[in-house]
Enzyme design. Structure first.
Site, PDB file in Angstrom:
ATOM      1  N   SER A 198       0.854  -1.189   0.000  1.00  0.00           N
ATOM      2  CA  SER A 198       0.000   0.000   0.000  1.00  0.00           C
ATOM      3  C   SER A 198       0.891   1.240   0.000  1.00  0.00           C
ATOM      4  O   SER A 198       1.639   1.442  -0.951  1.00  0.00           O
ATOM      5  CB  SER A 198      -0.943  -0.035   1.212  1.00  0.00           C
ATOM      6  OG  SER A 198      -1.793   1.088   1.228  1.00  0.00           O
ATOM      7  N   HIS A 225      -2.735  -0.993  -3.239  1.00  0.00           N
ATOM      8  CA  HIS A 225      -3.902  -0.140  -2.982  1.00  0.00           C
ATOM      9  C   HIS A 225      -3.795   1.122  -3.836  1.00  0.00           C
ATOM     10  O   HIS A 225      -2.914   1.950  -3.632  1.00  0.00           O
ATOM     11  CB  HIS A 225      -3.971   0.258  -1.508  1.00  0.00           C
ATOM     12  CG  HIS A 225      -4.214  -0.897  -0.594  1.00  0.00           C
ATOM     13  ND1 HIS A 225      -4.006  -0.826   0.762  1.00  0.00           N
ATOM     14  CD2 HIS A 225      -4.650  -2.164  -0.832  1.00  0.00           C
ATOM     15  CE1 HIS A 225      -4.313  -1.983   1.321  1.00  0.00           C
ATOM     16  NE2 HIS A 225      -4.689  -2.819   0.371  1.00  0.00           N
ATOM     17  N   ASP A 323      -4.076  -5.046   6.000  1.00  0.00           N
ATOM     18  CA  ASP A 323      -4.482  -5.852   4.853  1.00  0.00           C
ATOM     19  C   ASP A 323      -3.337  -6.778   4.451  1.00  0.00           C
ATOM     20  O   ASP A 323      -2.190  -6.343   4.331  1.00  0.00           O
ATOM     21  CB  ASP A 323      -4.862  -4.937   3.685  1.00  0.00           C
ATOM     22  CG  ASP A 323      -5.459  -5.708   2.518  1.00  0.00           C
ATOM     23  OD1 ASP A 323      -6.004  -6.803   2.752  1.00  0.00           O
ATOM     24  OD2 ASP A 323      -5.385  -5.205   1.379  1.00  0.00           O
TER      25      ASP A 323
END
Length: 379
Positions: A198, A225, A323
Site C-alpha cells: 500500500s 492499494h 491488509d
C-alpha cells in the site's frame, strides 16, 4: 506537541478545507499555507514542517518540480493530492519517483462535504508520514544492476525493454539484510510469487520488479492499494522499466508464466482454476465494513492459496493498516513461505508489522535486499 503540517495548493478553498480537516485532530497543526511550489520550497526551509501536502498542478512552479527541489535541499515527507485522471495518475507517479512518499485522490466534493471517511483517511495518512520523519530517502539513489540469475525454465517474451535507474526507497545507511537466516535458498517448489502493498508501494514495487530477469519462470500477482484510474498507468510504467511483462489483470485472462499482473484499482482480483489452467476473476464488490480496500490483499491471497496451495512465496511490502495478514495466514496454512519488508525501509510499517506480530512471516528484508533474495529463493 502537535505535528507541524505545511499545506500547498493554489486553491484557497482547498487549503482552508485541508487545514480545517487536519486540525480536527489535536495532534496536527497547520503551520503554513503555500500557493505554489516556489512558496513551498521557501516555507519548508523556514518553517521546518513534519509533513507537506502538495498539489500537482500549480502556477509559477508545479508540485513535481517542487518535490524534486525540496528532496534535494531539505528532505521532508510529502503527500501528493492528485486528480483521478490518467494525466493525474502519471503526474503522481512522477512525483513518487521524485521523492514524494504518498498520494491521495483530490476529491473536492468529499473535502467540501467533510465526509468522515475522507477526513479519517487524510488525517491517518498525514500522521503516518509524521511518524516516519526519520530515515528519509533522497530524491534518487543509483542502484547497481542485479547479478544475472539463470532459471531452469526460460519463458518466451517480448524483446527486452530499455533499462533505467530505479529509485531507492530506503534511507541512506540502512542495512541491506535483517533476517537471521543465512540467505541459503530452501529448495522449496514454487509456482507463483504474490506481493501485497500500500503506502510506499509504487517505489518499492519498482525497485523489486526492475531486478526480475526476463526469463522468470513464474507468474507474479501484485495487489497495490490504488484508485481505478491509477493502476493502468502504473502497470504501463512498470512494464516500461522492467525486463519482464507487467500488465493490469483482465477478467477471464489466462495466467502466464513470466508475467507480472497488477490488480485493477477499485475492484477485486482473484485467481481460479487448477493445475492445467488458471485465470483471473475481476469483479466489483459492494462496500463492506469487513473489506476496506479495493483491491484487497487478503482476498487475492486467499484465492491464490486455494489454487496454488503452498507453492507460493508471499511478500508483504510497506503499507498502512493490516491488509494481507489474513491472506498471508491462509497461504501459510497451506505451506507457503511469507516474507515481509523491514521497518527501517518501509514508508509505513503497518502491513508488514501486522504479519510479523501474527507470527506468520519467516523472514524480513530491507527493500534493497528483497530482489536478490527472491531470485535466489525461487531460482
Amino acid at each position: 506537541m502537535a505535528y507541524k503540517i505545511l499545506v500547498v495548493d493554489d486553491s484557497i478553498f482547498f487549503r482552508r478545507r485541508v487545514k480545517e480537516i487536519l486540525e480536527q485532530d489535536p495532534s496536527l497543526q497547520v503551520i503554513g499555507e503555500a500557493r505554489n511550489g516556489q512558496e513551498a520550497i521557501e516555507m519548508v526551509a523556514t518553517l521546518n514542517p513534519d509533513v507537506v501536502t502538495m498539489d500537482v498542478e500549480m502556477p509559477i512552479m508545479d508540485g513535481i518540480t517542487a518535490v524534486k527541489k525540496i528532496m534535494a535541499r531539505k528532505p521532508v515527507p510529502i503527500i501528493m493530492f492528485s486528480s483521478l485522471t490518467l494525466q493525474g495518475a502519471k503526474a503522481t507517479l512522477d512525483a513518487l519517483d521524485s521523492g514524494a512518499m504518498d498520494f491521495l485522490p483530490k476529491k473536492f466534493e468529499d473535502i467540501a462535504a467533510n465526509r468522515q471517511d475522507a477526513v479519517a483517511l487524510l488525517q491517518s495518512r498525514v500522521k503516518s508520514l509524521c511518524r516516519k520523519q526519520h530515515g528519509l530517502r533522497p530524491a534518487s539513489v543509483r542502484v547497481a544492476p542485479p547479478k544475472a540469475i539463470l532459471f531452469n525454465k526460460p519463458v518466451s517474451r517480448n524483446p527486452a525493454k530499455r533499462s533505467v535507474q530505479a529509485t531507492s526507497s530506503i534511507p541512506l545507511g540502512a542495512p541491506l539484510y535483517h533476517s537471521s537466516s543465512s540467505g541459503i535458498p530452501s529448495g522449496k517448489k514454487y509456482r507463483c510469487l504474490a506481493i501485497g502493498t500500500s503506502t510506499g508501494g509504487p517505489v518499492a514495487l519498482q525497485k523489486v520488479l526492475t531486478a526480475v530477469p526476463k526469463n522468470f519462470p513464474y507468474p507474479i500477482f501484485i495487489v497495490q492499494h490504488m484508485p481505478g484510474s491509477f493502476t493502468k498507468a502504473f502497470a504501463e510504467r512498470l512494464n516500461q522499466l522492467s525486463q519482464l511483462t507487467v500488465k493490469e489483470a483482465m477478467n477471464g485472462e489466462e495466467v502466464k508464466a513470466g508475467v507480472a499482473y497488477l490488480a485493477p484499482g477499485g475492484r477485486q482480483m482473484t485467481v481460479q482454476g487448477d493445475s492445467q489452467r488458471v485465470s483471473f476473476r475481476i469483479y466489483d464488490a459492494p462496500d463492506s465494513a469487513d473489506i476496506l480496500y479495493k483491491p484487497c490483499v487478503d482476498i487475492t491471497f486467499a484465492s491464490i492459496a486455494h489454487v496454488y496451495h503452498g507453492d507460493v512465496l508471499g511478500v508483504i511490502l510497506t503499507g498502512m493498516g493490516s491488509d494481507g495478514k489474513l491472506g498471508a495466514s491462509k497461504l501459510k496454512s497451506k505451506g507457503a513461505k511469507i516474507w515481509v519488508q523491514d521497518e527501517l525501509s518501509s514508508v509505513v510499517y503497518g502491513m508488514p508489522q501486522a504479519v510479523m506480530n501474527a507470527g506468520i512471516a519467516e523472514k524480513e528484508f530491507s527493500i534493497d535486499a528483497f530482489e536478490s533474495h527472491i531470485l535466489k529463493e525461487m531460482a
